[in-house]
Design an enzyme around this catalytic site. Structure first.
Site, PDB file in Angstrom:
ATOM      1  N   THR A  32       5.801  33.988   0.946  1.00 54.29           N
ATOM      2  CA  THR A  32       5.260  34.871   0.745  1.00 54.29           C
ATOM      3  C   THR A  32       4.642  34.759  -1.081  1.00 54.29           C
ATOM      4  OG1 THR A  32       5.936  37.015   2.308  1.00 54.29           O
ATOM      5  CG2 THR A  32       4.569  37.241   0.396  1.00 54.29           C
ATOM      6  N   HIS A  59      14.272  31.003   4.288  1.00 50.75           N
ATOM      7  CA  HIS A  59      15.050  31.506   4.996  1.00 50.75           C
ATOM      8  C   HIS A  59      14.532  30.564   6.833  1.00 50.75           C
ATOM      9  CE1 HIS A  59      12.389  35.261   6.605  1.00 50.75           C
ATOM     10  NE2 HIS A  59      11.777  34.658   5.013  1.00 50.75           N
ATOM     11  N   CYS A  74       6.237  39.902  10.758  1.00 46.60           N
ATOM     12  CA  CYS A  74       5.586  40.852   9.611  1.00 46.60           C
ATOM     13  C   CYS A  74       4.435  41.646  10.175  1.00 46.60           C
ATOM     14  CB  CYS A  74       4.829  39.573   8.562  1.00 46.60           C
ATOM     15  SG  CYS A  74       5.844  38.103   8.744  1.00 46.60           S
TER      16      CYS A  74
HETATM   17  N1  PMP Z   1       3.346  31.471   6.008  1.00 44.19           N
HETATM   18  C1  PMP Z   1       3.922  31.863   7.863  1.00 44.19           C
HETATM   19  C2  PMP Z   1       3.718  31.022   8.701  1.00 44.19           C
HETATM   20  C3  PMP Z   1       5.280  32.438   7.770  1.00 44.19           C
HETATM   21  O1  PMP Z   1       5.577  32.177   8.999  1.00 44.19           O
HETATM   22  C4  PMP Z   1       6.005  33.297   6.828  1.00 44.19           C
HETATM   23  C5  PMP Z   1       7.287  33.628   7.160  1.00 44.19           C
HETATM   24  N2  PMP Z   1       7.074  34.866   8.563  1.00 44.19           N
HETATM   25  C6  PMP Z   1       5.870  33.505   5.657  1.00 44.19           C
HETATM   26  C7  PMP Z   1       4.551  32.780   4.868  1.00 44.19           C
HETATM   27  C8  PMP Z   1       6.479  34.366   4.180  1.00 44.19           C
HETATM   28  O2  PMP Z   1       7.948  33.530   4.088  1.00 44.19           O
HETATM   29  P1  PMP Z   1       8.647  34.480   3.465  1.00 44.19           P
HETATM   30  O3  PMP Z   1       9.422  35.477   4.581  1.00 44.19           O
HETATM   31  O4  PMP Z   1       9.326  33.318   2.615  1.00 44.19           O
HETATM   32  O5  PMP Z   1       7.909  35.388   2.622  1.00 44.19           O
END
Ligand code: PMP
Length: 395
Positions: A72, A202, A327
């Site tokens: 993110t 993660h 999310c």
């Molecule tokens: N981009 C994609 C394609 C994801 O799948 C995710 C996680 N759901 C993210 C960004 C965000 O990653 P993070 O949890 O490391 O912020």
């Protein structure tokens, strides 16, 4: 206990990664910025080792690695960080796709409120973006093209190498959100035309709260990013703050393991997928995304006549699954990814995402089918027949 089949949301931490993390949480707790003692220099060495380990996966150099808190933040830094350069040089057009993660779409939306023009390309019905439609969207004043490597809801692989090739002679920066593909689909991220790559720890068996933005040099020049925060000058001044050494060391180890083991891991995931497809056959699943283009560890499907919340609840004793991206699971609205694929309402409302990894065991598929059949409408007798015929035995 239910088998965890939500690895696209987050994956278990590899025990070898855990050990590495514990070392720097425990005895080696030093600050990588401390210059006057061994605690500091050992922490710094761990960070520099991790930089090399991450860089090796994508064919970058260690000087191109910027540690962040996750994909993110990396996406935000890539997109918002280029804005000042764009505004200064009169390149205020951005190209991306309708199926990106919110951590790309929302910064783009923020930029469109700051005088930038954003073109979002629609995917094909199979969930992939046609590289030609990206090329068609690009203009002389395009600052940035941002396309994800693997979609997190459908698992569909996007044609990043083809897009990179089509952009060979265009000055636009190319950013790839590789949260779901890093350490799994290795070759596409090694393309030197990709300027910026977002990585999430993660999803690749490291802890949450760590990620990377790869800032690759092109003709000796790093993408002209402006930091989003100001402070201690760490990470090329792009991401200030005391480095989380345990998390960084963990991501380094996870990257090293991914590079050494990705072939075997992918093979294990493919075997899992073959069994899953065979076992779920009696439920007549409809796949949301072109199966020939999906990664071996994510599948998105609808079971005719069954809503996703209902199905997730019904199978919860057998398998932990989701209805798309974690999310967005609190929002009531249908997936922006599936609606961009122009799927009909019923199909979107029933969409289930199953995602696994090389460490996953097969759930009791028989129990899974029974749980779904218990909530099925009687007008689908073919499912019962299939089970009675014994086509859904345990793996
Ligand atoms: N981009 C994609 C394609 C994801 O799948 C995710 C996680 N759901 C993210 C960004 C965000 O990653 P993070 O949890 O490391 O912020």
């Amino acid at each position: 206990m239910a088998v965890y089949l939500d690895c696209a949301a987050t994956a278990p931490v590899d025990p070898r990664v855990q050990r590495e993390v514990m070392t720097y949480l425990g005895a080696e707790f030093g600050n990588a910025g401390s210059r006057h003692h061994g605690f500091g220099s050992r922490a710094r060495s761990a960070v520099e080792k991790a930089r090399v380990q991450v860089a090796a996966v994508v064919g970058a150099t260690r000087g191109e690695i910027v540690f962040t808190s996750g994909a993110t933040e990396s996406n935000n830094l890539a997109l918002l960080g280029l804005a000042e350069h764009g505004a200064r040089t009169g390149r205020t057009h951005l190209v991306s796709t309708r199926i990106e993660h919110k951590s790309v779409l929302e910064p783009l939306q923020a930029l469109s409120g700051r005088g930038f023009e954003v073109t979002l390309v629609s995917p094909e019905r199979g969930g992939w973006v046609d590289p030609r439609s990206i090329l068609e969207a690009v203009r002389q004043d395009t600052l940035l093209v941002s396309v994800m490597q693997v979609n997190n809801e459908t698992g569909v692989i996007q044609p990043v190498p083809e897009i990179a090739r089509l952009l060979q002679n265009h000055p636009a920066y190319l950013h790839v959100d590789a949260a779901q593909g890093f350490g799994k689909e290795i070759a596409p991220l090694r393309d030197r035309r990709i300027d910026l790559i977002s990585i999430s720890g993660h999803k690749v068996y490291a802890p949450k709260g760590i990620g990377v933005l790869v800032t690759r040099r092109r003709s000796g020049q790093r993408p002209p990013l402006t930091p989003l925060m100001h402070g201690g000058g760490q990470e090329l001044g792009l991401r200030p703050g005391t480095l989380p050494v345990p998390l960084i060391a963990g991501l380094g180890k996870a990257s090293e393991l991914a590079l050494a083991e990705y072939r075997e891991r992918n093979a294990a995931c493919r075997r899992f997928k073959e069994i899953l497809l065979r076992k779920l056959q009696p439920l007549n699943p409809v796949f949301n995304g072109d199966l020939d283009r999906t990664v071996p560890q994510i599948i998105n499907l609808t079971l005719p006549g069954i809503g996703s919340e209902e199905a997730i609840e019904a199978v919860s004793q057998v398998a932990a699954i989701s209805n798309g991206s974690a999310c967005t699971s609190t929002s009531e609205s249908c997936s922006h990814v599936l609606s961009a694929q122009r799927l009909d309402e019923d199909r979107m409302e029933g969409a289930l995402r199953l995602s696994w990894c090389h460490l996953s065991r097969q759930p009791d598929w028989n129990g899974f089918i029974r749980a779904i059949e218990a909530i099925s409408e009687p007008e689908h007798p073919d499912r019962l027949t299939a089970l009675e015929l014994g086509q859904a035995g345990p793996a």
